[in-house]
Design a protein around this motif. Structure first.
Motif, short mmCIF file in Angstrom:
data_model
loop_
_atom_site.label_atom_id
_atom_site.label_comp_id
_atom_site.label_asym_id
_atom_site.label_seq_id
_atom_site.Cartn_x
_atom_site.Cartn_y
_atom_site.Cartn_z
N ALA A 7 0.85 -1.21 0.00
CA ALA A 7 0.00 0.00 0.00
C ALA A 7 0.87 1.24 0.00
O ALA A 7 1.82 1.36 0.79
N THR A 8 0.54 2.17 -0.89
CA THR A 8 1.49 3.25 -1.23
C THR A 8 0.99 4.64 -0.82
O THR A 8 1.17 5.61 -1.57
N GLY A 9 0.37 4.73 0.34
CA GLY A 9 -0.18 6.03 0.78
C GLY A 9 0.84 6.89 1.50
O GLY A 9 2.06 6.75 1.32
N ALA A 26 7.11 -2.80 -4.38
CA ALA A 26 5.92 -2.19 -3.77
C ALA A 26 4.68 -2.78 -4.43
O ALA A 26 4.71 -3.14 -5.62
N GLY A 27 3.62 -2.88 -3.66
CA GLY A 27 2.34 -3.37 -4.19
C GLY A 27 1.25 -2.36 -3.89
O GLY A 27 1.22 -1.77 -2.81
N SER A 28 0.39 -2.17 -4.88
CA SER A 28 -0.69 -1.21 -4.74
C SER A 28 -1.96 -1.87 -5.28
O SER A 28 -1.88 -2.88 -5.99
N ARG A 29 -3.12 -1.27 -4.99
CA ARG A 29 -4.36 -1.81 -5.57
C ARG A 29 -4.38 -1.59 -7.08
O ARG A 29 -5.13 -2.25 -7.80
N GLU A 85 1.74 -1.56 10.33
CA GLU A 85 1.41 -0.26 10.92
C GLU A 85 0.45 -0.40 12.09
O GLU A 85 -0.30 -1.35 12.20
N LYS A 86 0.53 0.59 12.96
CA LYS A 86 -0.35 0.66 14.12
C LYS A 86 -1.68 1.30 13.73
O LYS A 86 -1.66 2.09 12.78
N PRO A 87 -2.78 1.00 14.37
CA PRO A 87 -2.93 -0.12 15.27
C PRO A 87 -2.86 -1.39 14.45
O PRO A 87 -3.35 -1.44 13.33
N1 LIG Z 1 3.55 5.04 12.36
C1 LIG Z 1 3.10 6.23 12.00
O1 LIG Z 1 3.70 7.26 12.32
C2 LIG Z 1 1.87 6.33 11.15
C3 LIG Z 1 1.53 7.55 10.58
C4 LIG Z 1 0.41 7.60 9.75
C5 LIG Z 1 -0.36 6.47 9.54
N2 LIG Z 1 -0.03 5.30 10.14
C6 LIG Z 1 -0.84 4.09 9.91
O2 LIG Z 1 -0.60 3.62 8.60
C7 LIG Z 1 -1.79 3.15 7.99
C8 LIG Z 1 -2.01 3.94 6.70
O3 LIG Z 1 -2.12 5.31 7.00
P1 LIG Z 1 -1.85 6.43 5.88
O4 LIG Z 1 -1.92 7.75 6.57
O5 LIG Z 1 -0.63 6.12 5.11
O6 LIG Z 1 -3.15 6.25 4.97
P2 LIG Z 1 -3.37 6.68 3.45
O7 LIG Z 1 -2.49 7.82 3.09
O8 LIG Z 1 -4.82 6.81 3.28
O9 LIG Z 1 -2.85 5.40 2.65
C9 LIG Z 1 -3.42 4.15 2.80
C10 LIG Z 1 -3.16 3.33 1.55
O10 LIG Z 1 -3.81 2.08 1.75
C11 LIG Z 1 -4.25 1.57 0.49
N3 LIG Z 1 -5.66 1.19 0.58
C12 LIG Z 1 -6.14 -0.08 0.52
N4 LIG Z 1 -7.46 -0.11 0.60
C13 LIG Z 1 -7.86 1.16 0.73
C14 LIG Z 1 -9.15 1.76 0.84
N5 LIG Z 1 -10.28 1.05 0.84
N6 LIG Z 1 -9.20 3.10 0.94
C15 LIG Z 1 -8.07 3.84 0.94
N7 LIG Z 1 -6.83 3.32 0.84
C16 LIG Z 1 -6.73 1.98 0.73
C17 LIG Z 1 -3.97 2.64 -0.54
O11 LIG Z 1 -2.76 2.30 -1.20
P3 LIG Z 1 -2.75 1.69 -2.67
O12 LIG Z 1 -3.61 2.60 -3.48
O13 LIG Z 1 -1.33 1.73 -3.03
O14 LIG Z 1 -3.32 0.31 -2.60
C18 LIG Z 1 -3.74 3.91 0.27
O15 LIG Z 1 -2.87 4.81 -0.35
C19 LIG Z 1 -2.89 3.31 9.04
O16 LIG Z 1 -3.11 2.09 9.69
C20 LIG Z 1 -2.32 4.34 10.02
O17 LIG Z 1 -2.79 4.19 11.35
C21 LIG Z 1 1.08 5.22 10.92
#
Ligand SMILES: NC(=O)c1ccc[n+]([C@@H]2O[C@H](COP(=O)([O-])OP(=O)(O)OC[C@H]3O[C@@H](n4cnc5c(N)ncnc54)[C@H](OP(=O)(O)O)[C@@H]3O)[C@@H](O)[C@H]2O)c1
Length: 347
Positions: free
Chosen positions: A11-13, A34-37, A96-98
């Motif tokens: 997942a590439t967010g 890397a893998g993405s949807r 990643e957490k949680p």
């Molecule tokens: N450790 C830290 O400091 C930290 C900071 C922020 C977030 N996190 C954790 O990391 C995780 C992701 O957070 P993020 O802020 O990176 O989120 P984000 O920017 O929304 O990215 C999430 C990624 O998940 C994939 N995905 C799969 N199914 C999805 C769906 N139905 N809707 C949206 N995206 C979907 C997408 O990647 P693809 O399009 O590539 O599949 C999307 O880009 C969460 O569990 C969050 O709690 C941790």
């Protein structure tokens, strides 16, 4: 150690990009895939981070034999499915957490890690950081006497987007799971250290909170009591500005950690403020690190995975700690009437 880890990002967010940048500074591994949807998403990420093994599905990433370890960075509800599949594909997992929506899911992930003989860690990076080690040392040395109370909060005011992962119920929205998990894990760590243990759970959990129009918590507080009488008061929000700090009150003094949860994010200098006795001046302890927070955690995880350990060493997030944290988050949510589909799942 004669090998390094080849990492794949699933997942590439937003946070995946931070992870990829931090991984470049690691001496124990490198990003290879890397893998993405979508293929487009994977290719875009590949171009940004200089990799060519870019897959338009998560399963294709798991099928790549060159990949040793997977970093899972989907929204929380998808963690369990992909962690179990990654374990079955014999990949080490930093998730990643949680780690999950519920304690039940966290246990399923641990069971999969055990069954497939791989290393699994929930990405509470601060657990691997020298600032946390220093704080533990202060508590163990009774720098503030006996720990009586903890106050911690993690929250921010995010732009309201009902479809975004912070607010959408199907995407596991709400502050408790997104960032409330930090003060929960940290207060449980401090309570454990104060009791001379490595992992404890509160005996009593009470909470109140506000559920917004999408049905998830927008601000909430919990008060918890541990077996030895220690009380922790934690808050979280996605619609309120907080200072994201940790305070520990002891019988003789107090500690304030301004940046407890993400110390020295890109390297630098962290501070622990200690008032040792009564109304003496606050003293500042600085903890310097060259490497970013994530790189330190990545290297800690890799050293264990490459040594054949299934878990990282304490105070890294071990399996019992991860499941206990999820269980306590379940209790916090239950107190405020926040239920997800995952709570009703049976398989
Ligand atoms: N450790 C830290 O400091 C930290 C900071 C922020 C977030 N996190 C954790 O990391 C995780 C992701 O957070 P993020 O802020 O990176 O989120 P984000 O920017 O929304 O990215 C999430 C990624 O998940 C994939 N995905 C799969 N199914 C999805 C769906 N139905 N809707 C949206 N995206 C979907 C997408 O990647 P693809 O399009 O590539 O599949 C999307 O880009 C969460 O569990 C969050 O709690 C941790």
């Amino acid at each position: 150690m004669n090998k390094t880890l080849n990492w794949g990002i699933l997942a590439t967010g937003n946070i995946a990009n931070t992870f990829a940048r931090a991984l470049k500074l690691s001496t124990t591994g490198k990003l290879v895939a890397a893998g993405s949807r979508t293929q487009e998403g994977a290719d875009r990420f590949g171009q940004t981070h200089g990799i060519t093994r870019c897959y338009g599905s998560y399963q294709a990433l798991l099928d790549d034999p060159e990949v040793d370890a997977i970093y899972i960075s989907t929204p929380h509800p998808m963690h369990v499915e992909w962690a179990v599949k990654a374990a079955q594909a014999k990949k080490h997992i930093l998730c990643e957490k949680p780690i999950s929506m519920t304690a039940r899911e966290a246990q399923a992930m641990v069971d999969a890690a055990k069954a497939n003989d791989i290393c699994l860690m929930e990405a509470f990076m601060y657990r691997c950081h020298p600032q946390t080690a220093k704080l533990i040392e202060l508590i163990q040395n009774k720098a503030i006497g006996e720990v009586r109370m903890i106050q911690a909060n993690y929250g921010f005011n995010s732009r309201f987007d009902p479809a975004g992962r912070l607010f959408c119920k199907e995407l596991g929205g709400g502050g408790i799971l997104d960032v409330g998990c930090y003060p929960m894990s940290y207060s449980r760590l401090i309570a454990a250290v104060a009791m001379g243990k490595e992992c404890v759970e509160p005996v009593d959990v009470q909470a109140v909170g506000h559920l917004g129009s999408t049905g998830v918590d927008e601000w909430s507080s919990t008060v918890m009591r541990f077996e030895n009488g220690l009380v922790a008061n934690l808050s979280t929000a996605t619609q309120a500005f907080m200072d994201n700090g940790l305070k520990i009150f002891g019988s003789t003094g107090r500690i304030h950690v301004p940046h407890a949860f993400h110390p020295n994010y890109w390297g630098g200098e962290g501070k622990i403020m200690v008032q040792y006795t009564g109304w003496t001046p606050m003293q500042e302890i600085t903890v310097k690190t060259e490497l970013p927070l994530f790189t330190i955690a990545i290297d800690t995880f890799a050293r264990h995975a490459l040594s054949g350990d299934k878990q990282v060493a304490w105070p890294g997030m071990r399996w019992d700690d991860t499941v206990a944290n999820a269980r306590t988050l379940d209790r916090w949510r239950e107190c405020i009437g926040l239920e997800f589909d995952a709570d009703r799942a049976t398989a």
